[in-house]
Design a protein around this motif. Structure first.
Motif, PDB file in Angstrom:
ATOM      1  N   MET A  39       0.826  -1.210   0.000  1.00 37.50           N
ATOM      2  CA  MET A  39       0.000   0.000   0.000  1.00 37.50           C
ATOM      3  C   MET A  39       0.862   1.263   0.000  1.00 37.50           C
ATOM      4  SD  MET A  39      -3.414  -0.604   2.316  1.00 37.50           S
ATOM      5  CE  MET A  39      -2.719  -1.622   3.603  1.00 37.50           C
ATOM      6  N   ILE A  40       1.962   1.235   0.771  1.00 34.30           N
ATOM      7  CA  ILE A  40       2.852   2.396   0.799  1.00 34.30           C
ATOM      8  C   ILE A  40       3.441   2.658  -0.583  1.00 34.30           C
ATOM      9  CG2 ILE A  40       5.038   3.275   1.729  1.00 34.30           C
ATOM     10  CD1 ILE A  40       4.397   1.743   4.317  1.00 34.30           C
ATOM     11  N   LEU A  41       3.879   1.596  -1.235  1.00 41.26           N
ATOM     12  CA  LEU A  41       4.478   1.764  -2.560  1.00 41.26           C
ATOM     13  C   LEU A  41       3.422   2.110  -3.611  1.00 41.26           C
ATOM     14  CD1 LEU A  41       7.054  -1.170  -2.459  1.00 41.26           C
ATOM     15  CD2 LEU A  41       7.464   1.266  -2.116  1.00 41.26           C
ATOM     16  N   ILE A  87       0.886   6.338  -7.164  1.00 43.02           N
ATOM     17  CA  ILE A  87      -0.202   7.274  -7.476  1.00 43.02           C
ATOM     18  C   ILE A  87       0.344   8.695  -7.608  1.00 43.02           C
ATOM     19  CG2 ILE A  87      -2.308   8.326  -6.561  1.00 43.02           C
ATOM     20  CD1 ILE A  87      -2.926   5.613  -5.234  1.00 43.02           C
ATOM     21  N   THR A  88       1.220   9.069  -6.685  1.00 44.27           N
ATOM     22  CA  THR A  88       1.767  10.432  -6.723  1.00 44.27           C
ATOM     23  C   THR A  88       2.814  10.607  -7.805  1.00 44.27           C
ATOM     24  OG1 THR A  88       3.382   9.797  -5.013  1.00 44.27           O
ATOM     25  CG2 THR A  88       1.317  10.801  -4.272  1.00 44.27           C
ATOM     26  N   ASN A  89       3.465   9.518  -8.195  1.00 46.86           N
ATOM     27  CA  ASN A  89       4.476   9.563  -9.257  1.00 46.86           C
ATOM     28  C   ASN A  89       4.227   8.421 -10.232  1.00 46.86           C
ATOM     29  OD1 ASN A  89       6.700   9.862 -10.887  1.00 46.86           O
ATOM     30  ND2 ASN A  89       8.206   9.248  -9.334  1.00 46.86           N
ATOM     31  N   PRO A  90       3.420   8.654 -11.267  1.00 47.22           N
ATOM     32  CA  PRO A  90       3.040   7.586 -12.196  1.00 47.22           C
ATOM     33  C   PRO A  90       4.225   6.901 -12.867  1.00 47.22           C
ATOM     34  CG  PRO A  90       1.666   9.516 -12.516  1.00 47.22           C
ATOM     35  CD  PRO A  90       2.771   9.932 -11.603  1.00 47.22           C
ATOM     36  N   ASP A  91       5.376   7.547 -12.915  1.00 54.30           N
ATOM     37  CA  ASP A  91       6.545   6.933 -13.553  1.00 54.30           C
ATOM     38  C   ASP A  91       7.228   5.899 -12.648  1.00 54.30           C
ATOM     39  OD1 ASP A  91       6.216   8.495 -15.826  1.00 54.30           O
ATOM     40  OD2 ASP A  91       7.444  10.132 -15.022  1.00 54.30           O
ATOM     41  N   VAL A 142       7.526   2.562 -10.643  1.00 58.51           N
ATOM     42  CA  VAL A 142       6.996   1.196 -10.611  1.00 58.51           C
ATOM     43  C   VAL A 142       7.769   0.415  -9.553  1.00 58.51           C
ATOM     44  CG1 VAL A 142       6.587  -0.924 -11.897  1.00 58.51           C
ATOM     45  CG2 VAL A 142       6.404   1.288 -13.060  1.00 58.51           C
ATOM     46  N   PRO A 143       7.139   0.060  -8.435  1.00 58.55           N
ATOM     47  CA  PRO A 143       7.851  -0.660  -7.378  1.00 58.55           C
ATOM     48  C   PRO A 143       8.358  -2.016  -7.850  1.00 58.55           C
ATOM     49  CG  PRO A 143       5.735   0.177  -6.604  1.00 58.55           C
ATOM     50  CD  PRO A 143       5.738   0.329  -8.088  1.00 58.55           C
ATOM     51  N   THR A 144       9.524  -2.400  -7.384  1.00 57.24           N
ATOM     52  CA  THR A 144      10.074  -3.718  -7.692  1.00 57.24           C
ATOM     53  C   THR A 144       9.837  -4.658  -6.518  1.00 57.24           C
ATOM     54  OG1 THR A 144      12.253  -3.222  -6.743  1.00 57.24           O
ATOM     55  CG2 THR A 144      11.882  -2.621  -9.069  1.00 57.24           C
ATOM     56  N   SER A 168      -6.369  -3.840 -11.789  1.00 60.56           N
ATOM     57  CA  SER A 168      -5.624  -2.590 -11.946  1.00 60.56           C
ATOM     58  C   SER A 168      -4.110  -2.825 -11.930  1.00 60.56           C
ATOM     59  CB  SER A 168      -5.986  -1.621 -10.814  1.00 60.56           C
ATOM     60  OG  SER A 168      -5.124  -0.512 -10.810  1.00 60.56           O
ATOM     61  N   ASP A 169      -3.400  -1.995 -12.676  1.00 60.98           N
ATOM     62  CA  ASP A 169      -1.936  -2.078 -12.717  1.00 60.98           C
ATOM     63  C   ASP A 169      -1.287  -1.690 -11.396  1.00 60.98           C
ATOM     64  OD1 ASP A 169      -2.035  -2.868 -15.345  1.00 60.98           O
ATOM     65  OD2 ASP A 169      -1.820  -0.830 -16.147  1.00 60.98           O
ATOM     66  N   LEU A 170      -2.026  -1.030 -10.511  1.00 54.90           N
ATOM     67  CA  LEU A 170      -1.458  -0.658  -9.215  1.00 54.90           C
ATOM     68  C   LEU A 170      -1.125  -1.880  -8.361  1.00 54.90           C
ATOM     69  CD1 LEU A 170      -3.660   2.381  -8.096  1.00 54.90           C
ATOM     70  CD2 LEU A 170      -1.256   2.430  -8.768  1.00 54.90           C
TER      71      LEU A 170
END
Length: 566
Positions: free
Chosen positions: A165-167, A172-176, A178-180, A326-328
């Motif tokens: 959730m944190i990542l 959300i705030t930085n669409p670029d 992508v967490p690994t 969703s991609d999130l």
């Protein structure tokens, strides 16, 4: 052995309370002490254990820990996929009501056991004492290991969901961004280390921290229940009731009824924390009343507020498939963005994250007490290390460290992908409810006269309520193992791995029992000095007058459960 006046009073005080507990000690065995005991120490001594913790938990702070472990908001966020993804909104609202009815039966039956046996061992102790003669150690072995597997996977699964959730908030705030998987693993590890440090503090500090966290959980949940309906950007704001309650969106390959039953996975996982007061009972004052009340209060309040949250989401969600796919990678975050402006969605996600931190902390505390209790009875290798109580904090610090290390090792599954790490959620749901079911089923079907009701009990309805709870668990056992698809669509990525990740370790535990453990494991180990002296034969001891006969020697005995209960 001479007994002074104060010790005679102590023995008599124990006798007055003897009928209020169901103990591993044989009837008439009197715990032997050289000091006056308060009510709580008399109870724990009657159960065969020394008082080793400070009793600094009250009904409220015990409830706070269990409600924090329940963690309705982060639990719902973590399991939204199961409730919404299997049967849509109708499955969510009806599934929660049906499941909670039976879960409340389990909670009340557990509370009755807790009142009669308020020990850290909890369900494990109850299974050992209540099982038919000859089966006590095996019942305790199965219950203990199933409960242990559920407990040690709770904090890692919660902390993994919290890290995700944190990542997701970062994405959300930085669409670029992508967490690994490595970043998720490292963040999860950091959270677990922090939780371990807090759980190792003195009991009073742990109680305070969890009290604050649980209070925040309750307030945050109320805020969310109000903020989503008030702040939704939907037009119209709410889905018609006919669709919410009447349309099952079956996204499985099974009939609608089975799909609704499969939504219970989310309810079961969410509502599996109400046993925490049982494990904290040795640190709670007035434990045989306050602890069972905390169990029932947690389940009742949690069930009601959880259903309100289900309704809010069911009436506002627009596109279920978009939320799930969703991609999130976090359905709760996807749902919030679907129905609210971004800033409002981030605000609610932030509240969920704080609640998730509190929930993971409560899970770590409860698991450490379970590990300590089982190590006290030499269940684990190197039990002498894990059962030590820290002399400064008066908490089981070594057990906390063990659980944290095991949790970090398990979260390495993050590196293998979402399907692998999802196994932790599967273990938590099925392991805990099987551990709940074993002692309750023994109490309902086999207990005979080996159960003495505590001051909190269900009266003549105890067996019927317990029977309903056991029937529910038996029904859900195969359901929890079903995949969502069948036939050619079923591949490794959609497989339900519950039978493997839970059944595999439990199979090894059973094999261990028959090969070796049954030769040395005898269940709860008595660690108090006690004199074998039947209560009904004890003469009255008047003030200032010594008894005419000689009391038997007080001894410290490690008794077999079979010897104690037969």
């Amino acid at each position: 052995m001479e007994i002074d006046k104060s010790n005679s009073k102590t023995t008599k005080h124990y006798n007055d309370n003897h009928a209020q507990v169901t103990s591993v000690l044989p009837d008439g065995d009197v715990p032997y002490t050289d000091h006056e005991m308060d009510a709580d120490e008399r109870v724990i001594m009657a159960l065969g254990y020394k008082q080793e913790f400070k009793r600094e938990f009250s009904l409220w702070t015990t409830f706070c820990v269990s409600f924090a472990v329940l963690g309705l908001l982060p639990s719902f966020a973590s399991t939204l996929y199961y409730g919404m993804g299997y049967a849509g909104t109708a499955g969510m609202v009806w599934g929660w009501i049906i499941a909670m009815t039976f879960i409340q039966c389990i909670a009340m039956s557990m509370a009755e056991l807790c009142s009669a046996m308020p020990t850290s061992g909890g369900l494990y102790y109850a299974a050992a004492v209540l099982a038919p003669p000859g089966y006590g150690p095996f019942a305790a072995w199965l219950t203990g290991w199933s409960n242990f597997l559920g407990q040690i996977t709770a904090a890692p699964s919660v902390d993994y969901a919290l890290a995700a959730m944190i990542l997701a908030a970062g994405s959300i705030t930085n669409p670029d961004y992508v967490p690994t998987n490595w970043q998720t693993f490292l963040l999860t590890t950091l959270i677990m280390i922090i939780h371990a440090a807090i759980s190792s503090m003195p009991t009073k500090r742990v109680a305070q921290f969890n009290s604050w966290g649980s209070t925040f959980n309750i307030l945050a949940l109320i805020v969310v229940l109000i903020a989503i309906p008030a702040g939704t950007s939907n037009s119209p704001k709410f889905t018609p009731s006919k669709r919410v309650w009447g349309e099952i969106t079956n996204q499985t390959d099974f009939p609608d009824g089975v799909a609704v039953l499969m939504t219970f996975v989310g309810v079961i996982w969410t509502m599996s924390g109400y046993d925490s007061p049982f494990h904290l009972s040795e640190e709670c004052s007035n434990a045989n009343i306050a602890s069972p009340r905390a169990i029932v209060l947690t389940s009742g309040v949690g069930g009601l507020m959880g259903w309100f949250l289900q309704l809010v989401v069911a009436y506002t969600v627009l596109d279920i498939e978009a939320v799930i796919d969703s991609d999130l990678g976090q359905p709760w975050a996807s749902y919030l963005l679907q129905v609210m402006p971004q800033k409002a969605a981030l605000g609610i996600l932030g509240l969920t994250i704080i609640c998730g931190f509190s929930m993971g902390q409560g899970c770590m505390v409860a698991a450490s007490r379970v590990t300590y209790a089982y190590a006290r009875d030499d269940v684990f290798p190197l039990s002498n290390i894990w059962k030590k109580v820290n002399g400064y904090t008066h908490t089981p610090v070594n057990a906390v460290i063990l659980n944290a290390v095991l949790g970090i090792i398990m979260t390495l599954l993050i590196l293998a992908g979402s399907v692998a790490i999802g196994a932790l959620f599967s273990i938590g749901a099925i392991a805990q409810f099987i551990a709940f079911c074993i002692p309750i089923s023994i109490r309902v079907f086999f207990v005979g006269n080996r159960f003495r009701k505590g001051p909190w009990n269900l009266g003549p309805y105890g067996t019927y309520i317990g029977g309903l709870g056991v029937a529910f668990v038996l029904l859900m056992f195969p359901i929890l193992c079903l995949p969502s698809v069948t036939g050619s669509d079923l591949g490794p990525d959609l497989m339900n791995w519950t039978a493997v990740v839970y059944g595999g370790p439990m199979l090894m535990v059973i094999i261990w029992w028959f090969v070796d453990a049954r030769s040395w494991f005898t269940g709860p180990v008595v660690n108090v000095a006690h004199a074998i002296h039947h209560v009904e034969q004890e003469p009255e001891v008047s003030e200032g007058i010594e008894p005419e006969h000689q009391e038997p020697e007080a001894t410290v005995v490690s008794k077999s459960v079979d010897d104690a209960c037969s």
